[in-house]
Design a protein around this motif. Sequence first.
Motif, PDB file in Angstrom:
ATOM      1  N   ALA A 151      32.293  35.657 -12.833  1.00 40.86           N
ATOM      2  CA  ALA A 151      32.990  35.083 -11.766  1.00 40.86           C
ATOM      3  C   ALA A 151      34.307  33.916 -12.131  1.00 40.86           C
ATOM      4  O   ALA A 151      33.113  32.523 -12.181  1.00 40.86           O
ATOM      5  CB  ALA A 151      31.953  34.782 -10.038  1.00 40.86           C
ATOM      6  N   ASN A 152      35.173  34.070 -12.641  1.00 41.03           N
ATOM      7  CA  ASN A 152      36.038  32.448 -12.871  1.00 41.03           C
ATOM      8  C   ASN A 152      37.030  32.046 -11.623  1.00 41.03           C
ATOM      9  O   ASN A 152      37.446  33.482 -11.361  1.00 41.03           O
ATOM     10  CB  ASN A 152      36.458  33.020 -14.067  1.00 41.03           C
ATOM     11  CG  ASN A 152      37.461  31.601 -14.592  1.00 41.03           C
ATOM     12  OD1 ASN A 152      36.807  30.740 -15.077  1.00 41.03           O
ATOM     13  ND2 ASN A 152      39.246  32.120 -14.918  1.00 41.03           N
ATOM     14  N   GLU A 153      37.324  31.187 -11.451  1.00 42.28           N
ATOM     15  CA  GLU A 153      37.653  30.795 -10.002  1.00 42.28           C
ATOM     16  C   GLU A 153      37.602  31.713  -8.581  1.00 42.28           C
ATOM     17  O   GLU A 153      38.364  31.907  -8.591  1.00 42.28           O
ATOM     18  CB  GLU A 153      39.596  30.492 -11.016  1.00 42.28           C
ATOM     19  CG  GLU A 153      39.320  29.358 -11.930  1.00 42.28           C
ATOM     20  CD  GLU A 153      40.375  28.856 -11.849  1.00 42.28           C
ATOM     21  OE1 GLU A 153      41.292  28.976 -11.015  1.00 42.28           O
ATOM     22  OE2 GLU A 153      41.343  28.317 -13.058  1.00 42.28           O
ATOM     23  N   PHE A 154      36.783  31.896  -8.863  1.00 49.43           N
ATOM     24  CA  PHE A 154      36.452  32.418  -7.861  1.00 49.43           C
ATOM     25  C   PHE A 154      35.602  31.934  -6.311  1.00 49.43           C
ATOM     26  O   PHE A 154      36.543  32.275  -5.218  1.00 49.43           O
ATOM     27  CB  PHE A 154      35.530  34.002  -7.644  1.00 49.43           C
ATOM     28  CG  PHE A 154      34.803  34.998  -6.346  1.00 49.43           C
ATOM     29  CD1 PHE A 154      36.156  35.603  -5.938  1.00 49.43           C
ATOM     30  CD2 PHE A 154      33.788  34.625  -5.875  1.00 49.43           C
ATOM     31  CE1 PHE A 154      35.342  36.468  -4.912  1.00 49.43           C
ATOM     32  CE2 PHE A 154      33.551  35.347  -5.090  1.00 49.43           C
ATOM     33  CZ  PHE A 154      34.258  36.205  -4.614  1.00 49.43           C
ATOM     34  N   LEU A 230      27.484  34.150 -13.916  1.00 49.09           N
ATOM     35  CA  LEU A 230      27.656  33.737 -14.274  1.00 49.09           C
ATOM     36  C   LEU A 230      29.091  32.602 -13.467  1.00 49.09           C
ATOM     37  O   LEU A 230      30.154  33.720 -13.263  1.00 49.09           O
ATOM     38  CB  LEU A 230      28.124  33.357 -15.857  1.00 49.09           C
ATOM     39  CG  LEU A 230      29.129  32.491 -16.543  1.00 49.09           C
ATOM     40  CD1 LEU A 230      27.926  31.989 -16.939  1.00 49.09           C
ATOM     41  CD2 LEU A 230      29.698  32.862 -18.380  1.00 49.09           C
ATOM     42  N   PHE A 231      28.758  31.838 -13.097  1.00 47.55           N
ATOM     43  CA  PHE A 231      29.873  30.705 -11.862  1.00 47.55           C
ATOM     44  C   PHE A 231      30.802  29.743 -13.205  1.00 47.55           C
ATOM     45  O   PHE A 231      30.245  28.903 -13.383  1.00 47.55           O
ATOM     46  CB  PHE A 231      29.527  30.670 -10.770  1.00 47.55           C
ATOM     47  CG  PHE A 231      29.299  31.519 -10.300  1.00 47.55           C
ATOM     48  CD1 PHE A 231      30.357  32.265  -9.522  1.00 47.55           C
ATOM     49  CD2 PHE A 231      28.194  32.608  -9.879  1.00 47.55           C
ATOM     50  CE1 PHE A 231      29.545  33.324  -8.394  1.00 47.55           C
ATOM     51  CE2 PHE A 231      27.384  33.691  -8.942  1.00 47.55           C
ATOM     52  CZ  PHE A 231      28.645  33.720  -8.019  1.00 47.55           C
ATOM     53  N   VAL A 340      30.212  24.666 -15.304  1.00 46.71           N
ATOM     54  CA  VAL A 340      29.562  26.066 -15.840  1.00 46.71           C
ATOM     55  C   VAL A 340      28.447  26.068 -15.180  1.00 46.71           C
ATOM     56  O   VAL A 340      27.819  25.668 -15.130  1.00 46.71           O
ATOM     57  CB  VAL A 340      29.440  27.015 -17.183  1.00 46.71           C
ATOM     58  CG1 VAL A 340      29.235  28.062 -17.142  1.00 46.71           C
ATOM     59  CG2 VAL A 340      31.258  26.897 -17.277  1.00 46.71           C
ATOM     60  N   LEU A 341      27.833  27.342 -14.433  1.00 47.82           N
ATOM     61  CA  LEU A 341      26.733  27.855 -13.590  1.00 47.82           C
ATOM     62  C   LEU A 341      26.079  28.980 -13.422  1.00 47.82           C
ATOM     63  O   LEU A 341      27.186  29.602 -13.433  1.00 47.82           O
ATOM     64  CB  LEU A 341      26.671  26.944 -12.118  1.00 47.82           C
ATOM     65  CG  LEU A 341      25.858  27.218 -11.345  1.00 47.82           C
ATOM     66  CD1 LEU A 341      24.478  26.939 -11.814  1.00 47.82           C
ATOM     67  CD2 LEU A 341      25.269  27.890  -9.403  1.00 47.82           C
ATOM     68  N   ALA A 342      25.073  29.445 -14.157  1.00 43.36           N
ATOM     69  CA  ALA A 342      24.606  30.514 -14.188  1.00 43.36           C
ATOM     70  C   ALA A 342      23.239  30.654 -13.557  1.00 43.36           C
ATOM     71  O   ALA A 342      22.459  29.162 -13.711  1.00 43.36           O
ATOM     72  CB  ALA A 342      24.271  31.673 -15.622  1.00 43.36           C
ATOM     73  N   PHE A 343      22.980  31.493 -13.263  1.00 41.01           N
ATOM     74  CA  PHE A 343      21.284  32.182 -12.614  1.00 41.01           C
ATOM     75  C   PHE A 343      21.102  33.557 -12.891  1.00 41.01           C
ATOM     76  O   PHE A 343      22.086  34.140 -13.065  1.00 41.01           O
ATOM     77  CB  PHE A 343      21.677  32.065 -11.168  1.00 41.01           C
ATOM     78  CG  PHE A 343      22.185  32.894 -10.593  1.00 41.01           C
ATOM     79  CD1 PHE A 343      22.238  33.855  -9.746  1.00 41.01           C
ATOM     80  CD2 PHE A 343      23.850  31.714  -9.772  1.00 41.01           C
ATOM     81  CE1 PHE A 343      22.962  34.161  -9.058  1.00 41.01           C
ATOM     82  CE2 PHE A 343      24.146  32.020  -8.665  1.00 41.01           C
ATOM     83  CZ  PHE A 343      23.996  34.025  -8.842  1.00 41.01           C
ATOM     84  N   SER A 344      19.570  33.626 -12.872  1.00 42.61           N
ATOM     85  CA  SER A 344      19.442  34.634 -13.410  1.00 42.61           C
ATOM     86  C   SER A 344      17.701  35.403 -12.754  1.00 42.61           C
ATOM     87  O   SER A 344      17.447  34.924 -12.671  1.00 42.61           O
ATOM     88  CB  SER A 344      19.835  34.867 -15.680  1.00 42.61           C
ATOM     89  OG  SER A 344      18.097  33.546 -15.818  1.00 42.61           O
ATOM     90  N   HIS A 345      17.662  36.100 -13.289  1.00 43.56           N
ATOM     91  CA  HIS A 345      16.073  36.802 -13.095  1.00 43.56           C
ATOM     92  C   HIS A 345      15.187  35.807 -14.136  1.00 43.56           C
ATOM     93  O   HIS A 345      15.724  35.170 -14.946  1.00 43.56           O
ATOM     94  CB  HIS A 345      16.013  38.377 -13.749  1.00 43.56           C
ATOM     95  CG  HIS A 345      14.287  38.474 -13.490  1.00 43.56           C
ATOM     96  ND1 HIS A 345      13.202  38.472 -14.528  1.00 43.56           N
ATOM     97  CD2 HIS A 345      14.262  40.135 -12.103  1.00 43.56           C
ATOM     98  CE1 HIS A 345      12.241  39.354 -14.053  1.00 43.56           C
ATOM     99  NE2 HIS A 345      12.359  39.928 -12.576  1.00 43.56           N
ATOM    100  N   PRO A 346      14.276  34.881 -13.544  1.00 41.61           N
ATOM    101  CA  PRO A 346      13.642  34.007 -13.177  1.00 41.61           C
ATOM    102  C   PRO A 346      12.590  34.280 -14.688  1.00 41.61           C
ATOM    103  O   PRO A 346      12.104  33.654 -15.557  1.00 41.61           O
ATOM    104  CB  PRO A 346      12.555  33.832 -12.361  1.00 41.61           C
ATOM    105  CG  PRO A 346      12.417  35.047 -11.437  1.00 41.61           C
ATOM    106  CD  PRO A 346      14.026  35.758 -11.412  1.00 41.61           C
ATOM    107  N   GLY A 347      12.190  36.050 -15.078  1.00 41.80           N
ATOM    108  CA  GLY A 347      11.525  36.172 -16.469  1.00 41.80           C
ATOM    109  C   GLY A 347      12.686  36.440 -17.812  1.00 41.80           C
ATOM    110  O   GLY A 347      11.994  36.114 -18.745  1.00 41.80           O
TER     111      GLY A 347
END
Length: 363
Positions: A151-154, A230-231, A340-347
Amino acid sequence: MSTLKAELIRLIRDEGPLPVSRYMALALGHPRHGYYMTRDPFGQEGDFTTAPEISQMFGELLGLWTAHLWQAMGAPVRFRLIELGPGRGTLMADVLRTTRIVPGFHAALSVHLVETSPVLRAKQAETLRGADPDWHDTVEAALEGPVIVLANEFLDALPLDQFVMTAEGWHERLVGLNGDGELAFGLALVGEDSLKLAAPAGTVFEQPYVALDVVAEIARHVAGHGGGALFIDYGSIRSGFGDTLQAMKRHGFVDPLAEPGKADLTVHVDFERMGQAASKAGAALHGPVTQRDFLLALGLAQRAQILSQKADAAQRRAISEAFDRLTQPGETGMGDLFKVLAFSHPGLPLLPGFDLHRVPEQV
């Protein structure tokens, strides 16, 4: 007067002042007259330019980032590659082109685009001919199984509400009519008691409910089904106060109330709160970091050098200018304004671009 402005004036006369979030939603997404429903706003001939339109290097690096995440996920044999607000499809095209070299990646993916604009859907279909994308009106409809979301500029275009501190406490900011019958900002008569924030009179506080819900929904999904998101957007790493609502037309700022439906409306993203929403939903957080640090950590400088070695003088100049635009701070560049911010499955392990100890020197 624009057709949409006339409609909004009639609506306010009939129903009363509008919350800022509803005004934004109608100005951008009205089915017939909304800004994104009627035009291609990108590039020099439009109202603004995004990073994928500035240089292929941006999409190439995000493509390699995406492939790395897929491998870290265990290279699932099926996953959805989702882009939110994909513009002309330029970013997705660069991601797909770059990742052709990754064994098994294209065989595993299906492309999904969250887009409500019929004009931009047509552009995306042209750009992504052969990729067979599926389009969705909502984020929820796109989420299924393991996903990688770009997601870029969303987030900056999602409606939010505003509140203003007065001598009597917080009051919601509304869009109503002034004495001349023109659109104007005002305050709700009834105070907002749910806000327990201390601030001086005149302070503006923004509530990005829609963006927070989107982030939380995706975070819950990747925590439960695998993958990451990814934002990239302009905004602040730390939460704060302030009125960030702005309108852009022909690459310049205009009054947000002057021409609804004819100008882009955006707000700055509160990345601290977005990260909190993702963490609360069960995802592992990466960042936020500045766009400059993220792209340099992914190897933007080295990629620019490689491209320059095969370029003529004019092309080398264009590559250098694009590099500067993507990384420089201040008003001339996107380097520190964009985060830039990302998040993912904790594993999953720490994702590329967020270990700032490995950021190469700028060249």
